[in-house]
Design a protein around this motif. Structure first.
Motif, PDB file in Angstrom:
ATOM      1  N   LYS A   1      -3.414  36.728  53.983  1.00  0.00           N
ATOM      2  CA  LYS A   1      -3.265  38.139  53.596  1.00  0.00           C
ATOM      3  C   LYS A   1      -4.535  38.643  52.922  1.00  0.00           C
ATOM      4  O   LYS A   1      -4.968  39.776  53.146  1.00  0.00           O
TER       5      LYS A   1
ATOM      6  N   LYS B   1      -6.922  41.639  54.152  1.00  0.00           N
ATOM      7  CA  LYS B   1      -7.203  42.786  53.274  1.00  0.00           C
ATOM      8  C   LYS B   1      -8.716  43.092  53.272  1.00  0.00           C
ATOM      9  O   LYS B   1      -9.129  44.235  53.225  1.00  0.00           O
TER      10      LYS B   1
ATOM     11  N   GLU C   1      -9.040  41.491  40.874  1.00  0.00           N
ATOM     12  CA  GLU C   1      -7.931  40.661  41.356  1.00  0.00           C
ATOM     13  C   GLU C   1      -7.937  39.300  40.665  1.00  0.00           C
ATOM     14  O   GLU C   1      -6.882  38.807  40.225  1.00  0.00           O
TER      15      GLU C   1
ATOM     16  N   ILE D   1      -6.768  39.643  37.121  1.00  0.00           N
ATOM     17  CA  ILE D   1      -5.301  39.742  37.044  1.00  0.00           C
ATOM     18  C   ILE D   1      -4.693  38.339  37.147  1.00  0.00           C
ATOM     19  O   ILE D   1      -3.798  37.970  36.384  1.00  0.00           O
TER      20      ILE D   1
ATOM     21  N   ILE E   1      -2.387  36.352  34.316  1.00  0.00           N
ATOM     22  CA  ILE E   1      -1.003  35.873  34.431  1.00  0.00           C
ATOM     23  C   ILE E   1      -0.940  34.349  34.378  1.00  0.00           C
ATOM     24  O   ILE E   1       0.093  33.745  34.643  1.00  0.00           O
TER      25      ILE E   1
ATOM     26  N   LEU F   1      -2.966  31.980  36.008  1.00  0.00           N
ATOM     27  CA  LEU F   1      -3.467  31.091  37.058  1.00  0.00           C
ATOM     28  C   LEU F   1      -4.791  30.502  36.578  1.00  0.00           C
ATOM     29  O   LEU F   1      -5.618  31.203  36.008  1.00  0.00           O
TER      30      LEU F   1
ATOM     31  N   ALA G   1      -8.571  46.645  40.027  1.00  0.00           N
ATOM     32  CA  ALA G   1      -7.673  45.726  40.743  1.00  0.00           C
ATOM     33  C   ALA G   1      -7.578  46.091  42.202  1.00  0.00           C
ATOM     34  O   ALA G   1      -7.879  47.154  42.593  1.00  0.00           O
TER      35      ALA G   1
ATOM     36  N   PHE H   1      -0.386  45.937  32.174  1.00  0.00           N
ATOM     37  CA  PHE H   1      -1.543  46.830  32.089  1.00  0.00           C
ATOM     38  C   PHE H   1      -1.122  48.284  32.324  1.00  0.00           C
ATOM     39  O   PHE H   1      -0.039  48.550  32.840  1.00  0.00           O
TER      40      PHE H   1
ATOM     41  N   TYR I   1      -1.750  47.029  38.083  1.00  0.00           N
ATOM     42  CA  TYR I   1      -2.597  45.931  38.547  1.00  0.00           C
ATOM     43  C   TYR I   1      -1.812  44.892  39.344  1.00  0.00           C
ATOM     44  O   TYR I   1      -1.945  43.687  39.125  1.00  0.00           O
ATOM     45  N   LEU I   2      -1.032  45.394  40.269  1.00  0.00           N
ATOM     46  CA  LEU I   2      -0.400  44.482  41.220  1.00  0.00           C
ATOM     47  C   LEU I   2      -1.444  44.189  42.303  1.00  0.00           C
ATOM     48  O   LEU I   2      -2.290  45.040  42.602  1.00  0.00           O
ATOM     49  N   ILE I   3      -1.390  43.009  42.877  1.00  0.00           N
ATOM     50  CA  ILE I   3      -2.352  42.669  43.921  1.00  0.00           C
ATOM     51  C   ILE I   3      -1.903  43.341  45.211  1.00  0.00           C
ATOM     52  O   ILE I   3      -0.784  43.115  45.691  1.00  0.00           O
ATOM     53  N   SER I   4      -2.786  44.186  45.741  1.00  0.00           N
ATOM     54  CA  SER I   4      -2.351  45.125  46.776  1.00  0.00           C
ATOM     55  C   SER I   4      -1.941  44.471  48.091  1.00  0.00           C
ATOM     56  O   SER I   4      -1.151  45.022  48.838  1.00  0.00           O
ATOM     57  N   TYR I   5      -2.485  43.283  48.391  1.00  0.00           N
ATOM     58  CA  TYR I   5      -2.140  42.682  49.681  1.00  0.00           C
ATOM     59  C   TYR I   5      -0.912  41.775  49.592  1.00  0.00           C
ATOM     60  O   TYR I   5      -0.539  41.132  50.583  1.00  0.00           O
ATOM     61  N   LEU I   6      -0.300  41.732  48.400  1.00  0.00           N
ATOM     62  CA  LEU I   6       0.932  40.954  48.251  1.00  0.00           C
ATOM     63  C   LEU I   6       2.093  41.914  48.039  1.00  0.00           C
ATOM     64  O   LEU I   6       1.931  42.971  47.414  1.00  0.00           O
ATOM     65  N   SER I   7       3.275  41.530  48.519  1.00  0.00           N
ATOM     66  CA  SER I   7       4.468  42.352  48.289  1.00  0.00           C
ATOM     67  C   SER I   7       4.840  42.253  46.809  1.00  0.00           C
ATOM     68  O   SER I   7       4.319  41.400  46.080  1.00  0.00           O
TER      69      SER I   7
ATOM     70  N   GLU J   1       6.037  38.846  46.041  1.00  0.00           N
ATOM     71  CA  GLU J   1       4.951  37.853  46.036  1.00  0.00           C
ATOM     72  C   GLU J   1       4.095  37.976  44.780  1.00  0.00           C
ATOM     73  O   GLU J   1       3.593  36.977  44.261  1.00  0.00           O
ATOM     74  N   ASN J   2       3.936  39.217  44.299  1.00  0.00           N
ATOM     75  CA  ASN J   2       3.188  39.410  43.051  1.00  0.00           C
ATOM     76  C   ASN J   2       3.881  38.693  41.900  1.00  0.00           C
ATOM     77  O   ASN J   2       3.233  38.054  41.071  1.00  0.00           O
TER      78      ASN J   2
ATOM     79  N   LEU K   1       3.675  34.912  42.267  1.00  0.00           N
ATOM     80  CA  LEU K   1       2.342  34.370  41.953  1.00  0.00           C
ATOM     81  C   LEU K   1       2.310  33.814  40.528  1.00  0.00           C
ATOM     82  O   LEU K   1       1.642  32.821  40.250  1.00  0.00           O
ATOM     83  N   ALA K   2       3.040  34.481  39.639  1.00  0.00           N
ATOM     84  CA  ALA K   2       3.028  34.052  38.230  1.00  0.00           C
ATOM     85  C   ALA K   2       4.149  33.063  37.924  1.00  0.00           C
ATOM     86  O   ALA K   2       4.071  32.324  36.937  1.00  0.00           O
TER      87      ALA K   2
ATOM     88  N   TYR L   1       5.046  46.832  49.442  1.00  0.00           N
ATOM     89  CA  TYR L   1       3.735  46.667  48.794  1.00  0.00           C
ATOM     90  C   TYR L   1       3.569  47.767  47.755  1.00  0.00           C
ATOM     91  O   TYR L   1       4.277  48.783  47.784  1.00  0.00           O
TER      92      TYR L   1
ATOM     93  N   ARG M   1       6.634  40.707  36.509  1.00  0.00           N
ATOM     94  CA  ARG M   1       5.612  39.649  36.586  1.00  0.00           C
ATOM     95  C   ARG M   1       5.291  39.107  35.190  1.00  0.00           C
ATOM     96  O   ARG M   1       5.074  37.906  35.001  1.00  0.00           O
TER      97      ARG M   1
END
Lengths: 359, 210
Positions: A6, A10, A260, A263, A267, A269, A359, B84, B88-94, B97-98, B101-102, B125, B141
């Motif tokens: 993904k 992008k 990105e 972020i 969180i 990572l 972001a 925030f 600031y969600l990651i745009s290419y993840l639903s 999925e965001n 991720l955490a 998204y 998240r």
């Protein structure tokens, strides 16, 4: 696996640039290695045909310059363990309209190694042509060599590109054209275990000659070393160019994606996770680029092999070993090219990354 | 988790943005940090939440400084959430999925999304949902690992009044369940929800209201 794909989708434009950069570099490594490997392989195959031992003039840098007296073959053939001795004159000359063609003067007992597809083996004043040159010259009845006309007795097919694009003639005629008795002798043996003794005996008969096992000769032949070294240097340059391409593109990617990564760090990572994420992205590109480059290289080599212009002389060979080696090189290229920008990104405070990147 | 800032100063280049901050955030409390733009709220929040290292001074978490907490990323993931202003969600993840991720425990994702009213939006998204829904996903998240404390920097800055109040209500309800909240905002409505209000001005704590 889904997340890196993904991310690559992008960032399509930069992904495409990295992909192109890697594909071109990998294809360049494939082609230069395959072509140089093909040259060595073709010449080695030619020498290995009925040749367990090769005899040349001592100290020569290239078999083309070797000149040895053919009369010695009588003595050599009487050495115990020697099955057959054949002579070869290796040369090159223009054959109108081709600027340069490989000419092989061979002793009669060696004709059998050529599979005739037309006509007969050459007698005095005759030549036979490899199928490639026979087609290129449109089935000629005669050819001119060193201002002398030779009748074309037939055509043969050889899997060795040098021969298939070349002219084969008797030793006497070749000797006249190139003003030498013989370039090399090739000996086939009854018993390979006696090769050392036979080599010692030949070297004793005439100190100006040098006998080696064909495998030993191929390993130590300067021309092969030069070809191999040149290929390695050009391959290394292509590798470095690939790495530089990836580093510069990945630096741009990392710069674009600072937010990105910030972020992700915010969180929780880890830096290692982010480095692995970037590495997995470039590894995916590397595997696809490798596959495309392999396909393209095979296609290009096929085209070159059948191109009239090259008379079959360029006959690249992509072996399984080469595939594995280039795959390892491709993976290394991706890893090395990505590691520096990835480590740089992972070391910045998350908040600084977010502030610099959004972001 | 008790968080204690001791003599915290911070510089961006030569510019001093925090000038000796000493505060304590009590476990499970709802703390608001208010002040004008440039007063140092965001920098203080970033330092308290381990996202930024202070130039001078230290921050203690249950009495331990950062270097004593082990792997800072693991600590942040397990104990701290961050929301925030711009989701600031990651745009290419639903959205799901965001959050995933955490997440340390993926089984908590669906119940939490349901709790926040975004369970139907998991496959969408961030550019396919409203501002309020995005911020709820960002809050999910931050909350997914049941952190001790959630830091929020102007979390309603991009929302209309209705959605803004919805976010404060959410914070308050989770706060009642024991999650601490430290919210930086210039929105005075936050005062209605906070247990403690820290007023910042020119890089110093001007006043603390309880």
């Amino acid at each position: 696996m889904i997340t890196p794909i993904k991310a690559l989708r992008k960032n399509r434009f930069k992904t495409a640039l990295i992909f192109i950069s890697m594909s071109v570099s990998i294809a360049a490594i494939f082609l230069i290695s395959a072509i140089s490997g093909g040259v060595v392989s073709m010449y080695s195959s030619m020498l290995k045909t009925d040749g367990d031992i090769i005899v040349t003039q001592k100290g020569i840098a290239d078999t083309f310059f070797s000149d040895i007296n053919r009369s010695v073959t009588v003595t050599i053939s009487k050495i115990e363990g020697v099955k057959e001795v054949s002579g070869l004159i290796l040369g090159a000359a223009p054959v109108d309209p081709l600027p340069i063609v490989g000419i092989y003067g061979v002793s009669e007992n060696r004709f059998k190694s050529y599979s005739l597809i037309q006509g007969a083996y050459p007698a005095a004043g005759e030549v036979m042509l490899g199928s490639k040159i026979y087609e290129t010259l449109k089935h000629p009845e005669t050819i001119s060599l060193s201002k002398k006309e030779f009748r074309v007795s037939g055509a043969f097919k050889s899997r060795i590109g040098f021969e298939d694009g070349g002219v084969v003639m008797g030793m006497d005629d070749a000797g006249e054209v190139f003003h030498k008795s013989a370039s090399i002798f090739l000996l086939s043996l009854n018993d390979l275990s006696k090769s050392d003794a036979i080599i010692a005996e030949i070297n004793r008969i005439n100190p100006e000659m040098e006998a080696k096992t064909t495998d030993g000769f191929i390993d130590s032949y300067n021309q092969f070393k030069i070809i191999k070294t040149s290929s390695d240097v050009i391959g290394a340059m292509a590798f470095l160019m690939g790495i530089l391409g990836i580093v510069s593109m990945m630096s741009m990617v990392v710069n674009d994606r600072k937010g990105e990564f910030g972020i992700m760090r915010s969180i929780g990572l880890s830096s290692t996770t982010i480095i692995l994420k970037l590495l997995s992205e470039t590894l995916i590109i590397a595997v696809i680029a490798y596959t495309v480059a392999l396909g393209a290289s095979l296609g290009i080599l096929e085209l070159i092999e059948h191109a009239d212009k090259f008379q079959g002389y360029i006959n690249g060979e992509i072996t399984v070993t080469l595939m594995i080696n280039v795959f390892m090189v491709s993976v290394s290229m991706a890893l090395v090219g990505t590691l520096l920008p990835a480590i740089y990104a992972s070391r910045i405070d998350p908040m600084s990354l977010i502030q610099r990147g959004g972001a | 988790m008790r968080i204690e800032a001791l003599g915290v100063e911070h510089f961006y280049g030569h510019e001093k943005v925090l000038n000796g901050v000493d505060i304590v955030i009590e476990p499970g409390s709802f703390t608001a940090i208010i002040g004008e733009s440039g007063s140092g709220k965001t920098t203080l929040l970033s330092i308290l939440s381990t996202l930024l290292q202070p130039s001078v001074g230290s921050v203690r978490y249950d009495g331990k400084i950062l270097s004593e907490l082990g792997n800072i990323d693991h600590f942040r993931r397990a104990h701290i959430g961050f929301v925030f202003q711009f989701h600031y969600l990651i745009s290419y993840l639903s959205l799901r999925e965001n959050i995933a991720l955490a997440a340390l425990d993926p089984t908590l994702i669906d119940p939490l999304m349901e709790n926040l009213g975004i369970e139907r939006l998991g496959k969408r998204y961030s550019d396919e949902v409203s501002g309020g829904e995005r911020q709820r996903a960002a809050i999910a998240r931050a909350l997914i690992n049941r952190p001790s404390v959630v830091f929020a920097d102007e979390p309603t800055g991009n929302l209309d009044t209705k959605n803004a109040l919805g976010v404060y209500e959410l914070f308050k309800s989770f706060s009642k369940e024991g999650t601490g909240f430290v919210v930086a905002s210039h929105d005075k409505k936050i005062a209605d929800y906070a247990d403690i209000i820290i007023e910042m001005e020119d890089g110093i704590v001007k006043k603390i209201h309880k």
